[in-house]
Design a protein around this motif. Structure first.
Motif, PDB file in Angstrom:
ATOM      1  N   TYR A   8       0.826  -1.200   0.000  1.00 35.97           N
ATOM      2  CA  TYR A   8       0.000   0.000   0.000  1.00 35.97           C
ATOM      3  C   TYR A   8       0.867   1.260   0.000  1.00 35.97           C
ATOM      4  O   TYR A   8       1.958   1.277   0.569  1.00 35.97           O
ATOM      5  N   TRP A   9       0.324   2.322  -0.603  1.00 34.84           N
ATOM      6  CA  TRP A   9       0.857   3.668  -0.411  1.00 34.84           C
ATOM      7  C   TRP A   9      -0.199   4.490   0.319  1.00 34.84           C
ATOM      8  O   TRP A   9      -1.364   4.514  -0.095  1.00 34.84           O
ATOM      9  N   TYR A  10       0.240   5.153   1.396  1.00 31.78           N
ATOM     10  CA  TYR A  10      -0.608   6.082   2.140  1.00 31.78           C
ATOM     11  C   TYR A  10       0.045   7.459   2.112  1.00 31.78           C
ATOM     12  O   TYR A  10       1.266   7.589   2.091  1.00 31.78           O
ATOM     13  N   LYS A  11      -0.815   8.491   2.203  1.00 33.88           N
ATOM     14  CA  LYS A  11      -0.340   9.860   2.322  1.00 33.88           C
ATOM     15  C   LYS A  11      -0.806  10.406   3.664  1.00 33.88           C
ATOM     16  O   LYS A  11      -1.981  10.251   4.026  1.00 33.88           O
ATOM     17  N   GLN A  12       0.114  11.027   4.405  1.00 37.47           N
ATOM     18  CA  GLN A  12      -0.251  11.635   5.677  1.00 37.47           C
ATOM     19  C   GLN A  12       0.123  13.107   5.650  1.00 37.47           C
ATOM     20  O   GLN A  12       1.294  13.460   5.644  1.00 37.47           O
ATOM     21  N   SER A  13      -0.910  13.955   5.615  1.00 38.72           N
ATOM     22  CA  SER A  13      -0.707  15.402   5.652  1.00 38.72           C
ATOM     23  C   SER A  13      -1.023  15.896   7.042  1.00 38.72           C
ATOM     24  O   SER A  13      -1.749  15.252   7.799  1.00 38.72           O
ATOM     25  N   ALA A  14      -0.498  17.057   7.359  1.00 41.44           N
ATOM     26  CA  ALA A  14      -0.744  17.643   8.676  1.00 41.44           C
ATOM     27  C   ALA A  14      -2.244  17.845   8.878  1.00 41.44           C
ATOM     28  O   ALA A  14      -2.948  18.297   7.972  1.00 41.44           O
ATOM     29  N   LYS A  15      -2.715  17.452  10.042  1.00 37.46           N
ATOM     30  CA  LYS A  15      -4.098  17.685  10.453  1.00 37.46           C
ATOM     31  C   LYS A  15      -5.123  16.968   9.585  1.00 37.46           C
ATOM     32  O   LYS A  15      -6.285  17.391   9.525  1.00 37.46           O
ATOM     33  N   LYS A  16      -4.734  15.934   8.874  1.00 40.84           N
ATOM     34  CA  LYS A  16      -5.673  15.140   8.087  1.00 40.84           C
ATOM     35  C   LYS A  16      -5.461  13.672   8.406  1.00 40.84           C
ATOM     36  O   LYS A  16      -4.337  13.252   8.691  1.00 40.84           O
ATOM     37  N   PRO A  17      -6.503  12.871   8.325  1.00 43.87           N
ATOM     38  CA  PRO A  17      -6.327  11.423   8.550  1.00 43.87           C
ATOM     39  C   PRO A  17      -5.464  10.817   7.462  1.00 43.87           C
ATOM     40  O   PRO A  17      -5.340  11.360   6.367  1.00 43.87           O
ATOM     41  N   LEU A  18      -4.911   9.680   7.774  1.00 41.85           N
ATOM     42  CA  LEU A  18      -4.125   8.929   6.806  1.00 41.85           C
ATOM     43  C   LEU A  18      -4.997   8.611   5.588  1.00 41.85           C
ATOM     44  O   LEU A  18      -6.112   8.099   5.718  1.00 41.85           O
ATOM     45  N   GLU A  19      -4.476   8.918   4.388  1.00 37.89           N
ATOM     46  CA  GLU A  19      -5.250   8.696   3.162  1.00 37.89           C
ATOM     47  C   GLU A  19      -4.647   7.545   2.377  1.00 37.89           C
ATOM     48  O   GLU A  19      -3.468   7.574   2.032  1.00 37.89           O
ATOM     49  N   LEU A  20      -5.464   6.558   2.072  1.00 38.07           N
ATOM     50  CA  LEU A  20      -5.015   5.460   1.226  1.00 38.07           C
ATOM     51  C   LEU A  20      -4.934   5.947  -0.216  1.00 38.07           C
ATOM     52  O   LEU A  20      -5.871   6.544  -0.729  1.00 38.07           O
ATOM     53  N   MET A  21      -3.798   5.678  -0.860  1.00 38.53           N
ATOM     54  CA  MET A  21      -3.622   6.096  -2.259  1.00 38.53           C
ATOM     55  C   MET A  21      -3.778   4.909  -3.203  1.00 38.53           C
ATOM     56  O   MET A  21      -4.598   4.943  -4.118  1.00 38.53           O
TER      57      MET A  21
ATOM     58  N   LYS B 209       0.774  -8.202  -6.801  1.00 36.94           N
ATOM     59  CA  LYS B 209       1.346  -7.350  -7.852  1.00 36.94           C
ATOM     60  C   LYS B 209       0.300  -6.651  -8.721  1.00 36.94           C
ATOM     61  O   LYS B 209       0.669  -5.898  -9.613  1.00 36.94           O
ATOM     62  N   GLU B 210      -0.966  -6.910  -8.504  1.00 40.96           N
ATOM     63  CA  GLU B 210      -1.993  -6.269  -9.309  1.00 40.96           C
ATOM     64  C   GLU B 210      -2.609  -5.093  -8.543  1.00 40.96           C
ATOM     65  O   GLU B 210      -2.963  -5.231  -7.374  1.00 40.96           O
ATOM     66  N   GLN B 211      -2.757  -3.972  -9.234  1.00 45.43           N
ATOM     67  CA  GLN B 211      -3.347  -2.807  -8.579  1.00 45.43           C
ATOM     68  C   GLN B 211      -4.836  -3.048  -8.394  1.00 45.43           C
ATOM     69  O   GLN B 211      -5.554  -3.293  -9.359  1.00 45.43           O
ATOM     70  N   THR B 212      -5.277  -2.992  -7.161  1.00 40.90           N
ATOM     71  CA  THR B 212      -6.692  -3.232  -6.870  1.00 40.90           C
ATOM     72  C   THR B 212      -7.384  -1.985  -6.353  1.00 40.90           C
ATOM     73  O   THR B 212      -8.593  -2.003  -6.127  1.00 40.90           O
ATOM     74  N   GLU B 213      -6.643  -0.919  -6.148  1.00 42.64           N
ATOM     75  CA  GLU B 213      -7.253   0.300  -5.640  1.00 42.64           C
ATOM     76  C   GLU B 213      -6.462   1.499  -6.115  1.00 42.64           C
ATOM     77  O   GLU B 213      -5.236   1.523  -6.027  1.00 42.64           O
ATOM     78  N   ASN B 214      -7.173   2.461  -6.653  1.00 44.16           N
ATOM     79  CA  ASN B 214      -6.608   3.765  -6.968  1.00 44.16           C
ATOM     80  C   ASN B 214      -7.609   4.760  -6.420  1.00 44.16           C
ATOM     81  O   ASN B 214      -8.675   4.951  -7.001  1.00 44.16           O
ATOM     82  N   ASN B 215      -7.273   5.333  -5.293  1.00 43.13           N
ATOM     83  CA  ASN B 215      -8.254   6.109  -4.549  1.00 43.13           C
ATOM     84  C   ASN B 215      -8.343   7.536  -5.069  1.00 43.13           C
ATOM     85  O   ASN B 215      -8.098   8.491  -4.330  1.00 43.13           O
ATOM     86  N   SER B 216      -8.694   7.669  -6.359  1.00 39.67           N
ATOM     87  CA  SER B 216      -8.851   8.990  -6.986  1.00 39.67           C
ATOM     88  C   SER B 216      -7.596   9.843  -6.829  1.00 39.67           C
ATOM     89  O   SER B 216      -7.667  11.035  -6.514  1.00 39.67           O
TER      90      SER B 216
END
Lengths: 112, 112
Positions: A33-46, A52-59
């Motif tokens: 998984y790749w997650y993005k964590q910005s200040a003052k925001k919940p962890l966002e799944l990317m 090996k297969e991409q099963t999620e692209n969270n916009s």
């Protein structure tokens, strides 16, 4: 040591640069998984990869491009990023979706 | 809106005291997990509790789950300065495609 290694730990890039983040897991897990964590925001799944297969692209904007060449390695290719993309980018793996995650230490990205 | 929301957002206690934080969620879950994050680092898994379990212990950590109220609590007993960190709950719900959804976290400061 969680068994998930991320490089680099810190990255500063201009908006016209191209860079890549790397993640490697030594746990024999099937999901990454790749997650993005910005200040003052919940962890966002990317992105999610299963076997090996991409099963999620969270916009996620196309300036972020993931690559999973095998079940142990995951990359995040970055190009023409914006200052608001500055954040901590975390890689994680799990044996299967929904089970406990093992995180890397993250890449602290600053876009100037 | 996010699936898991922690309460309080921040907590300051003296060493030796207990720390309690809560997590509420909206949809039925398969499991709920608690993670800890030291500043600027990756998250570390603490405990996973499944929907058919009501309480779990791990060392000084105690987690409860009340599925009728859609809530969970994390109790840290006899806190230490080293427990200073952010604590996140994450839910695994079939409705979310078995992807973990994280809350905004509780920042805990344990003063020596």
């Amino acid at each position: 040591e969680t068994g998930v290694t991320q490089t680099p730990r810190h990255l500063v890039m201009g908006m016209t640069n191209k860079k890549s983040l790397k993640c490697e897991q030594h746990l024999g897990h099937n999901a990454m998984y790749w997650y993005k964590q910005s200040a003052k925001k919940p962890l966002e799944l990317m992105f999610v990869y299963n076997f090996k297969e991409q099963t999620e692209n969270n916009s996620v904007p196309s300036r972020f491009s993931p690559e999973c060449p095998n079940s142990s390695h995951l990359f995040l290719h970055l190009h023409t990023l914006q200052p608001e993309d500055s954040a901590l980018y975390l890689c994680a793996s799990s044996q299967q979706s929904g089970e406990k995650l093992f995180f890397g230490s993250g890449t602290q990205l600053s876009v100037l | 809106s996010q699936q898991g929301e922690e309460d309080p957002q921040a907590l300051s206690i003296q060493e030796g005291e207990n720390a309690t934080m809560n997590c509420s969620y909206k949809t039925s879950i398969n499991n709920l997990q608690w993670y800890r994050q030291n500043s600027g680092r990756g998250l570390v898994h603490l405990i996973l509790i499944r929907s058919n379990e009501r309480e779990k212990h791990s060392g000084r950590l105690r987690v409860t789950l009340d599925t009728s109220k859609k809530s969970s609590s994390l109790l840290i007993t006899a806190s230490r300065a080293a427990d200073t960190a952010s604590y996140f709950c994450a839910t695994d719900a079939s409705a979310a495609g078995n992807k973990l959804t994280f809350g905004g976290g509780t920042r805990v400061l344990v003063k020596p």
